[in-house]
Design a protein around this motif. Structure first.
Motif, PDB file in Angstrom:
ATOM      1  N   GLU A 454       0.816  -1.213   0.000  1.00 25.01           N
ATOM      2  CA  GLU A 454       0.000   0.000   0.000  1.00 25.01           C
ATOM      3  C   GLU A 454       0.855   1.270   0.000  1.00 25.01           C
ATOM      4  OE1 GLU A 454      -2.961   1.133   3.244  1.00 25.01           O
ATOM      5  OE2 GLU A 454      -4.098  -0.258   1.979  1.00 25.01           O
ATOM      6  N   LEU A 457       1.699   2.747  -3.518  1.00 24.86           N
ATOM      7  CA  LEU A 457       0.666   3.325  -4.380  1.00 24.86           C
ATOM      8  C   LEU A 457       0.912   4.826  -4.503  1.00 24.86           C
ATOM      9  CD1 LEU A 457      -2.523   1.496  -3.070  1.00 24.86           C
ATOM     10  CD2 LEU A 457      -1.206   0.970  -5.107  1.00 24.86           C
ATOM     11  N   ILE A 527      -3.989  -5.077  -7.386  1.00 28.46           N
ATOM     12  CA  ILE A 527      -4.242  -4.219  -8.554  1.00 28.46           C
ATOM     13  C   ILE A 527      -4.468  -5.133  -9.754  1.00 28.46           C
ATOM     14  CG2 ILE A 527      -3.256  -2.404 -10.042  1.00 28.46           C
ATOM     15  CD1 ILE A 527      -3.682  -1.469  -7.191  1.00 28.46           C
ATOM     16  N   TYR A 570      -4.309   3.218 -12.918  1.00 28.77           N
ATOM     17  CA  TYR A 570      -2.873   3.489 -12.855  1.00 28.77           C
ATOM     18  C   TYR A 570      -2.216   3.290 -14.212  1.00 28.77           C
ATOM     19  CZ  TYR A 570      -3.761   2.770  -7.862  1.00 28.77           C
ATOM     20  OH  TYR A 570      -4.264   2.843  -6.593  1.00 28.77           O
TER      21      TYR A 570
END
Length: 1083
Positions: A454, A457, A527, A570
Motif C-alpha cells: 500500500e 501506491l 491491482i 494506474y
C-alpha cells in the motif's frame, strides 16, 4: 535523454493510432530484460551506461539474485520519429506510446507469459544466436500463433558468434540462415496443422451438405436421377468455397527483407535491420533503398567491377561473398576487431580512428582514453547502430496499433467465448472497431491480479526529488508552525540557547515521525493488470464483474455478476505506478477496487445483457508440485490462511487446497515457482514463519497382464473376478476387473473435456425431466472452470464412433471389447477419468451412459427391492474405488470393471418396508463393491505410474559426462542427443520422474559450474514396470536372490513412502524397535 513526464504519456493515450502494445517473449536467458533496459534508457529512466546491467524491470530481490525474470512487468515508453504520410511527402515529427511488457522465460512461469500475451497486439520474440530454437521458443511462438499476435524476430547475442565461437562473417551468415529456417519451420508446422484441420472440417461439411441435398431431392421427387443432379450442383458450390477458404502463408514467415527480423546484441547495445544498411549504401552504390532491401539478404552478390547485383546463377564460377556478408557482417566484425581484438584484447586505436572517421562519428576524449576497450565499443555502436532506434522503429512500422489489431484478433476471440451468439452486436462492434467514446459499452479484460504494498501506491508514496509548488508551500507552512511552537516553549522555560533548543525540537519531531512509520507494516493491495477493448473507463465508474462461468445466453443465472466501483486507475511504469483519471480503448493499465471480486482473471463490462465473457487464459504449465504448509507458531494459522488466499489471487498459476485431513496444501508449477511462492508468503502475504513439508508428488495406479503372474485368487471364476456379498447376505454382486488397452486409456485421458461435457448435458436432461424445464436453460453450468479450451470438444456421436474405432484397433481379445462402448455406464474417477464401468447384466441395471437420452432416471422404489434400486450405489462405489487405489490410495487409471450379475435375496423376517431396507443396505453395497473392485485389481499384476518431466538440457562437450551422471542417478532416461550445427553445444532430451527431480536443477548447475541448465516440463504419467508386491517364485529367482528377494524393489519404495505420508499401514515396517524400552519411531 531527458526524463519523459507522465503527463505526456497520459496525453498520448488519447491517440489510438500512436499506441503499440507489445510483449517481449523468449526462452530463459536469451536477453529479454537486457533488451528492455536499452529501451527504458531512451526515456531517461535509467542511464544508457547501465542498460543491460541494471535489469530495471526485475524489481524483486530474488529476480536480481538469480538473474532471471519471475513476473511479467509493464512499462509505458515515449518515442518520437520522423515519418512520411506518403512516399513523396515531407517527413513529419510523430509521437508514439509504447506499452511494453517483459515476460519470464522459465517454464515454471509460463502462465505469466499467457497473461501478458492476451493483453498485447504484437510480440517481440528473441532467439539466442548461439543456442537457437529452444523448448520455450517453440512455446512462445505457439502463444503468438494462438493469440493471433503479429511477431517480430530479434536474433540476440550476435556478439557471441564473434567472441565465443570465433566465427568468420561467412560462417556466421550460414549459421544465421539455418537459425532463421528453424524458426520458420516452427511457424510452418503451426500453419500446416491448422490448414489440415480446416480442410478436414470443410470436407465433413461438404459431405453433410451433399447427403442432406440428396436426401431432400429424393424425398421430393422419389427419383434417383434428380437426387444425383442435386448432389452435383452442391458439389460445384462447395468447390467455389474450397478456393475461397484457401489461405496463403506468405506473410507468415520471418524474412530480413520484410523488415521483421532484427539482428542485435543487447549487452553491447546495438541492433540493426536490413533497411538501415540499405539506406546507408543507397547513395554509395547508387541503388534505390527499396531494391537494396530485397537483395541485401539471401544469395545475392555484388560485382566489384560493374557495381551490379548478381544472382547465384550469374556468378559463372567466381568466388564472391554474399552481399550480407560483404556489406553488413564484415563491418560489424571490423568494429569488434578494432576495439576488442588484437593480441591482448586491447584493440587497434588506428583502426578505430579510421572507422569513426568513415562513419562520421566523434567519440568523446574520455571514452577514447578509457582503459576498458568495451567502453569504446559500446560508445561507437550506440552512435552508429543504437539498439533502441532499430527496435522501436521496427515495432512502430511492423506491429499494428490497437485499432488495426482488434479488428483482426477480436472476432475469433469473441467467437471462442462462452455463449458467443448471444453477445450484443453493439458490444461486438465497439470491441472490433475499438470505439472509445463515453456512450460506447466498456469491455475490460483483467488478465491477472498483482499484489503491491500500500505504501507504494501513488496516493501514499513519499515523492522524491523536486517538490511541486503546492507541496513546497505546505511543507513551509508546517515548518513555520513547528518553529513558532518551539520558540514559544523556549520562551516559557527561559532557555539560554534558543537556537539549540529550536534545532533539538525539530530533530526530535522528525525522528519520532520516522520511527512511527517504521513500526507500521504496509498491507498489500491487489491491482488488476488489464486491457480495455472498448469505451472509456473512469475512476468512480460502476462495472459488472463477470464470473468465469458467465454466459450472455443466461445473464441472470447464479452466480449473478456483481457490480464493482473502480477506485483507482494506474499507468504501469515498471517499479512504480502513476495515477490516471480515465483510460480510453486500446490501453494497458492497472485498476484498483477489484479485491474480493476477481480471483485470478475476469472480464469487466458496463452492461449485463449481451456482454462478452473473455474467460480465462489457457495456462501453459499446470500446477504439479504440491507442498503441505504449517506455521512454525500455531497461533499464526489464520495469518497463513489469509496469506495463502492473497497469494492465490496474485499468482496466475498457484492454487491452494485444504484437505479433509486438515493439511493446507499449496500447488505450484515447479520447484522454482514453489520457492518464489514460499518467499512471498513469508515476507509479504502472511508475514510469519512457515514450515514446508516434503513435496507431495502425484502417482497413478494401474494393472497389467504379465506372463508370470501370481495364480488367480479363484481359478474357477477366472482372473480378476470377485463376488461381493453384503454383511446381511441380501445382495450378491459379481464383477470382473480387466486392464484397459493402452490405446483406449490414452484416448479417454485426451478427451476428458468431452466426457465432462457429456456428463453435464446428461445431468441437465435429468434435471429438466424432474423440473419440467428445457435442458438448454441449465447450459451455463457446464462451462469448463473458466478456461477457454481451444481444442475441439467431440459431440456424443463423434465420441462414440472414435471410441469404437479405438476398441476395434486393439489386437487380440477383440470379442471382449466388441460391445463395450454400448454397455458403458460410467467413467471414473470424478466421472471423467480413464476407467470404465461396463454393465453386462441381462437387464442393463446401471443404464447406458453413451445414449442420446437419459434413461431410468425416474424409477420409483417398489414394494420389493430390485437390482435396479442399487444402480446409483454401485456406480458411486466404482467412483470411490477408482479415486483411491489399493496400493497407496492414489487414483486408478486404465481399468475396466464389468458388472456381471446383481442378485437380491429379500429377507422377509424383519418386516421392514423396501424403502427402509434400502437405506440400511446402501452402505453395505457401497462397501462390498468397493472391496470387490480392489480384490479384482490385486488379482492382476499391479503397477505404479510415475509423474514424469520432459527435460531439455543444453550442454557443451566438456560437461556432457557430468550431465549424464546426474540424470542416471536420478532414474532419468535419455531420449535423444543432438549436436547443434556450428556450435559446440549438445541438446539432450530425457524423461525424469517428478519424485526424483527436487534439487535436480541446482545439482546440474553445481556439477557443471553453471554451464548447463535444465528446462523441466510435465509430460504425463509413465508405468514403472515393477510389481511392488513381487517376491521370488521360481527356483532360479530363489537361487539368485534368496527367498526374500535381496534387490531393492523401487516400486515398493515409492508405494511405502506414499503410504507412510498418508498414515496407512506399511507392511514389514516395525513401529516398536526395542520391546523392552517400548521406543517408538517418529512418523
Amino acid at each position: 535523454m531527458p526524463v519523459v513526464n507522465p503527463e505526456k504519456l497520459v496525453a498520448l493515450q488519447r491517440n489510438p493510432d500512436g499506441i503499440r502494445n507489445i510483449c517481449i517473449l523468449a526462452h530463459v536467458d536469451h536477453g529479454k530484460t537486457s533488451l528492455t533496459d536499452a529501451l527504458i534508457a531512451t526515456n531517461g529512466i535509467i542511464s544508457p551506461k547501465l542498460a543491460g546491467k541494471i535489469r530495471y524491470l526485475d524489481s524483486r530481490p530474488d529476480e536480481q539474485l538469480r538473474g532471471i525474470t519471475m513476473e511479467s512487468s509493464a512499462i509505458s515508453l515515449y518515442f518520437s520519429m520522423l515519418r512520411r504520410s506518403a512516399p513523396d511527402a515531407t517527413p513529419e515529427q510523430k509521437e508514439y506510446l509504447v506499452n511494453l511488457i517483459d515476460s519470464p522465460g522459465h517454464i515454471d512461469f509460463s502462465s505469466e507469459v499467457s497473461t501478458a500475451s492476451r493483453l498485447c497486439d504484437g510480440a517481440v520474440v528473441l532467439v539466442d544466436a548461439v543456442e537457437g530454437v529452444c523448448s520455450q521458443t517453440v512455446t512462445v511462438l505457439r502463444q503468438t500463433w494462438v493469440e493471433h499476435m503479429k511477431p517480430l524476430l530479434v536474433i540476440n547475442k550476435m556478439d557471441r558468434l564473434i567472441t565465443e565461437l570465433k566465427m568468420t562473417p561467412g560462417e556466421a551468415y550460414t549459421h544465421l540462415s539455418k537459425l532463421l529456417e528453424q524458426v520458420n519451420a516452427v511457424l510452418g508446422s503451426f500453419f500446416q496443422g491448422e490448414r489440415m484441420e480446416e480442410d478436414l472440417n470443410w470436407r465433413e461439411r461438404v459431405d453433410e451438405r451433399i447427403a442432406a441435398a440428396a436426401a431432400k431431392e429424393e424425398e421430393r421427387t422419389g427419383k434417383d436421377v434428380n437426387g444425383a443432379n442435386g448432389t452435383s450442383i452442391d458439389t460445384d458450390a462447395m468447390s467455389v468455397n474450397a478456393e475461397f477458404e484457401e489461405k496463403d502463408d506468405e506473410d507468415l514467415y520471418f524474412a530480413p527483407e520484410k523488415n521483421n527480423v532484427i539482428f542485435s546484441s543487447a549487452i553491447d547495445g546495438w541492433a540493426f535491420t536490413v533497411r538501415q544498411f540499405a539506406s546507408l549504401y543507397e547513395k554509395k552504390l547508387g541503388i534505390k533503398r527499396t531494391a537494396m532491401e530485397k537483395v541485401l539478404w539471401g544469395d545475392f552478390y555484388l560485382d566489384p567491377k560493374t557495381k551490379k547485383v548478381l544472382a547465384q546463377r550469374h556468378l559463372k564460377g567466381r568466388n564472391l561473398k554474399p552481399m550480407f556478408v560483404q556489406l553488413v557482417l564484415e563491418q560489424i566484425w571490423a568494429v569488434y576487431s578494432a576495439t576488442t581484438g588484437g593480441d591482448k584484447g586491447k584493440g587497434d586505436p588506428a583502426m578505430t580512428e579510421k572507422i569513426t572517421k568513415s562513419l562520421n562519428i566523434n567519440l568523446p576524449p574520455h571514452i577514447l582514453r578509457s582503459r576498458n576497450p568495451r567502453d569504446i565499443l559500446m560508445a561507437l555502436f550506440s552512435s552508429w547502430l543504437p539498439l533502441s532506434t532499430a527496435l522501436l522503429v521496427s515495432c512502430i512500422e511492423s506491429l499494428p496499433s490497437p485499432t488495426v489489431a482488434q479488428e483482426g484478433r477480436l472476432p475469433a476471440l469473441i467467437d471462442d467465448s462462452p455463449g458467443a451468439p448471444h453477445v450484443a452486436p453493439v458490444v461486438r462492434e465497439a470491441m472490433i472497431k475499438s470505439k472509445s467514446s463515453k456512450d460506447d459499452p466498456v469491455v475490460v479484460y483483467v488478465s491477472k491480479m498483482v499484489s503491491i504494498p500500500e505504501s507504494e501506491l501513488p496516493e501514499n508514496r513519499r515523492r522524491g526529488g523536486t517538490l511541486s509548488p503546492e507541496e513546497a508551500r505546505e511543507m513551509g507552512r508546517k515548518k513555520r508552525a513547528e518553529i513558532a511552537r518551539v520558540q514559544a516553549l523556549a520562551a516559557e522555560n527561559g532557555s539560554a540557547d534558543p537556537v539549540n533548543g529550536l534545532a533539538n525540537g525539530l530533530t526530535e519531531t522528525v525522528l519520532d515521525d520516522s520511527s512511527e512509520q517504521e513500526k507500521e507494516v504496509a498491507p498489500e493491495q491487489l491491482i488488476g493488470f488489464a486491457r480495455i477493448y472498448s469505451g472509456t473507463l473512469s475512476v468512480g465508474d460502476s462495472v459488472y464483474v463477470l464470473p468465469p462461468k458467465f454466459s450472455p445466453a443466461h445473464p441472470h443465472h447464479s452466480p449473478v455478476p456483481k457490480q464493482a466501483t473502480v477506485t483507482a486507475l494506474y499507468l504501469l511504469m515498471g517499479r512504480g505506478l502513476e495515477p490516471l483519471t480515465s483510460v480510453p480503448a486500446g490501453v494497458v493499465f492497472g485498476i484498483g477496487g477489484l479485491e474480493g471480486h476477481i480471483l485470478k482473471s475476469g472480464t469487466l463490462c458496463s452492461q449485463l445483457e449481451g456482454s462478452v465473457n473473455l474467460a480465462g487464459v489457457n495456462m501453459g504449465a499446470q500446477p504439479i508440485v504440491r507442498v503441505a504448509l504449517e506455521p512454525v507458531n500455531p497461533g499464526d494459522l489464520d495469518k497463513m490462511i489469509n496469506g495463502l488466499n492473497l497469494l492465490v489471487q496474485s499468482d496466475p498459476c498457484a492454487e491452494y487446497e485444504q484437505f479433509s485431513s486438515g493439511e493446507h496444501v499449496l500447488l505450484t508449477a515447479g520447484e522454482l515457482h514453489l520457492e518464489r511462492c514460499l518467499t512471498d508468503l513469508r515476507e509479504r502475504f502472511a508475514r510469519c514463519e512457515i514450515q514446508a513439508g516434503e513435496p507431495i508428488v502425484p502417482y497413478r495406479e494401474t494393472i497389467v497382464r504379465q506372463d508370470e503372474m501370481k495364480p488367480a485368487a479363484n481359478k474357477e471364476l477366472g482372473r480378476g473376478t470377485a463376488i461381493a456379498v453384503t454383511t446381511s447376505k441380501q445382495v450378491t454382486i459379481r464383477l470382473r476387473v480387466r486392464p484397459l488397452p493402452t490405446e483406449v486409456t490414452e484416448f479417454l485421458s485426451k478427451n476428458s473435456s468431452a466426457i465432462k461435457r457429456l456428463y453435464s448435458e446428461r445431468q441437465a436432461e435429468v434435471q429438466a425431466q424432474k423440473d419440467d424445464v428445457s435442458p438448454e436453460s441449465s447450459d451455463s453450468e457446464d462451462a469448463d472452470d473458466g478456461i477457454v479450451d481451444r481444442t475441439k470438444i467431440l459431440s456424443l456421436p463423434e465420441f462414440k464412433k472414435q471410441l469404437q474405432d479405438v476398441f476395434e484397433s486393439v489386437k487380440g481379445q477383440r470379442e471382449i471389447w466388441t460391445s463395450a462402448v454400448e454397455q458403458i455406464s460410467a467413467f471414473g474417477p470424478r466421472r471423467i477419468g480413464p476407467n470404465l464401468l461396463i454393465d453386462t447384466t441381462k437387464d442393463s441395471i446401471l443404464g447406458k451412459f453413451l445414449h442420446d437420452s437419459a434413461e431410468g432416471s425416474s424409477r420409483r422404489i417398489g414394494e420389493t427391492l430390485q437390482p435396479h434400486d442399487f444402480s446409483d450405489k454401485i456406480s458411486y462405489a466404482f467412483q470411490l474405488a477408482t479415486a483411491q487405489g489399493p496400493l497407496c490410495h492414489e487414483p486408478i487409471q486404465g481399468v475396466a470393471v464389468f458388472l456381471e450379475e446383481v442378485v437380491v435375496t429379500p429377507n422377509t423376517d424383519d418386516g421392514l418396508s423396501a424403502r427402509d431396507k434400502l437405506g440400511r443396505l446402501t452402505g453395505e453395497v457401497i462397501k462390498s463393491v468397493q472391496a470387490a473392485i480392489r480384490q479384482g485389481f490385486l488379482d492382476w499384476s499391479p503397477r505404479l505410474l510415475l509423474a514424469m518431466y520432459s527435460c531439455e538440457i543444453q550442454a557443451s562437450t566438456e560437461v556432457l559426462g557430468r550431465v549424464y551422471d546426474v540424470l542416471t542417478r536420478r532414474r532419468g532416461r535419455i531420449l535423444s542427443e543432438s549436436l547443434k550445427e556450428g556450435t559446440p553445444f549438445f541438446t539432450i532430451l530425457s524423461l525424469l520422474p517428478v519424485a526424483t527431480s527436487f534439487g535436480f536443477s541446482d545439482e546440474i548447475r553445481k556439477r557443471t559450474s553453471g554451464a548447463a541448465a535444465p528446462q523441466l516440463v510435465f509430460s504425463g504419467y509413465e508405468v514403472l514396470d515393477e510389481d511392488p508386491f513381487w517376491v521370488p517364485r521360481t527356483e532360479e529367482e530363489m537361487e539368485d536372490l534368496g527367498e526374500k528377494g535381496d534387490r531393492e524393489n523401487v516400486a515398493k519404495r515409492f508405494m511405502d513412502g506414499v503410504r507412510e505420508r498418508k498414515g496407512l499401514l506399511v507392511e514389514g515396517r516395525k513401529l516398536v524397535v526395542d520391546a523392552e524400552k517400548q521406543k517408538t519411531l517418529k512418523r
